[in-house]
Scaffold this motif. Structure first.
Motif, PDB file in Angstrom:
ATOM      1  N   SER A 111       0.826  -1.204   0.000  1.00  0.00           N
ATOM      2  CA  SER A 111       0.000   0.000   0.000  1.00  0.00           C
ATOM      3  C   SER A 111       0.866   1.262   0.000  1.00  0.00           C
ATOM      4  N   ILE A 112       1.940   1.249   0.780  1.00  0.00           N
ATOM      5  CA  ILE A 112       2.855   2.392   0.797  1.00  0.00           C
ATOM      6  C   ILE A 112       3.433   2.593  -0.594  1.00  0.00           C
ATOM      7  N   GLU A 113       3.894   1.512  -1.204  1.00  0.00           N
ATOM      8  CA  GLU A 113       4.484   1.607  -2.548  1.00  0.00           C
ATOM      9  C   GLU A 113       3.472   2.142  -3.565  1.00  0.00           C
ATOM     10  N   GLU A 114       2.249   1.659  -3.511  1.00  0.00           N
ATOM     11  CA  GLU A 114       1.202   2.135  -4.427  1.00  0.00           C
ATOM     12  C   GLU A 114       0.970   3.628  -4.241  1.00  0.00           C
ATOM     13  N   ASN A 115       0.980   4.084  -2.989  1.00  0.00           N
ATOM     14  CA  ASN A 115       0.725   5.499  -2.705  1.00  0.00           C
ATOM     15  C   ASN A 115       1.901   6.405  -3.063  1.00  0.00           C
ATOM     16  N   LEU A 116       3.098   5.838  -3.131  1.00  0.00           N
ATOM     17  CA  LEU A 116       4.252   6.633  -3.557  1.00  0.00           C
ATOM     18  C   LEU A 116       4.051   7.169  -4.960  1.00  0.00           C
ATOM     19  N   TYR A 117       3.429   6.378  -5.793  1.00  0.00           N
ATOM     20  CA  TYR A 117       3.325   6.717  -7.213  1.00  0.00           C
ATOM     21  C   TYR A 117       1.886   7.021  -7.632  1.00  0.00           C
ATOM     22  N   ALA A 118       1.030   7.290  -6.640  1.00  0.00           N
ATOM     23  CA  ALA A 118      -0.372   7.605  -6.951  1.00  0.00           C
ATOM     24  C   ALA A 118      -0.516   9.014  -7.498  1.00  0.00           C
TER      25      ALA A 118
END
Length: 124
Positions: free
Chosen positions: A117-124
């Motif tokens: 989830s953190i990784e997904e939000n980095l590039y959202a």
């Protein structure tokens, strides 16, 4: 724009700095676990922990992506704390940050899901 700590109330900055240093030196079990993962590989980016932004201390922040990761222990379930957390999130988002929150239990139950989830939000 200057550094985010420069927006802190000068009367509060030293207090916040001391508090953030104490928190870094004595993390909760959940903070220590997440920091171990973020510090080891960072999902390709650098994080700071217990970082002052305005008059707040973010648990973890990736400044280059303006992403704040908050870990919430049990007291975050209290109504007064939920109001405070909502006001804090609103202010941080107004400053251009994205704020994502996880409970300690979410982290302990499935750290891989939290990291995804953190990784997904980095590039959202």
């Amino acid at each position: 724009m200057g550094y985010d700590y420069q927006t802190a109330d000068p009367a509060l900055y030293q207090l916040l700095k001391d508090f953030s240093r104490r928190n870094r030196n004595h993390p909760t079990e959940a903070e220590a676990l997440l920091w171990e993962y973020l510090n080891a590989n960072g999902l390709g980016v650098k994080y700071k922990r217990q970082h002052i932004i305005g008059d707040y201390i973010a648990d973890f922040v990736c400044l280059s992506h303006k992403l704040i990761v908050e870990l919430d222990g049990g007291y975050h379930q209290l109504a007064c704390q939920q109001i405070s957390d909502a006001q804090r999130t609103q202010w941080l988002e107004a400053m251009g940050y994205r704020v994502i929150r996880f409970t300690n239990q979410e982290l302990f139950n499935d750290i891989n899901k939290v990291l995804e989830s953190i990784e997904e939000n980095l590039y959202a």
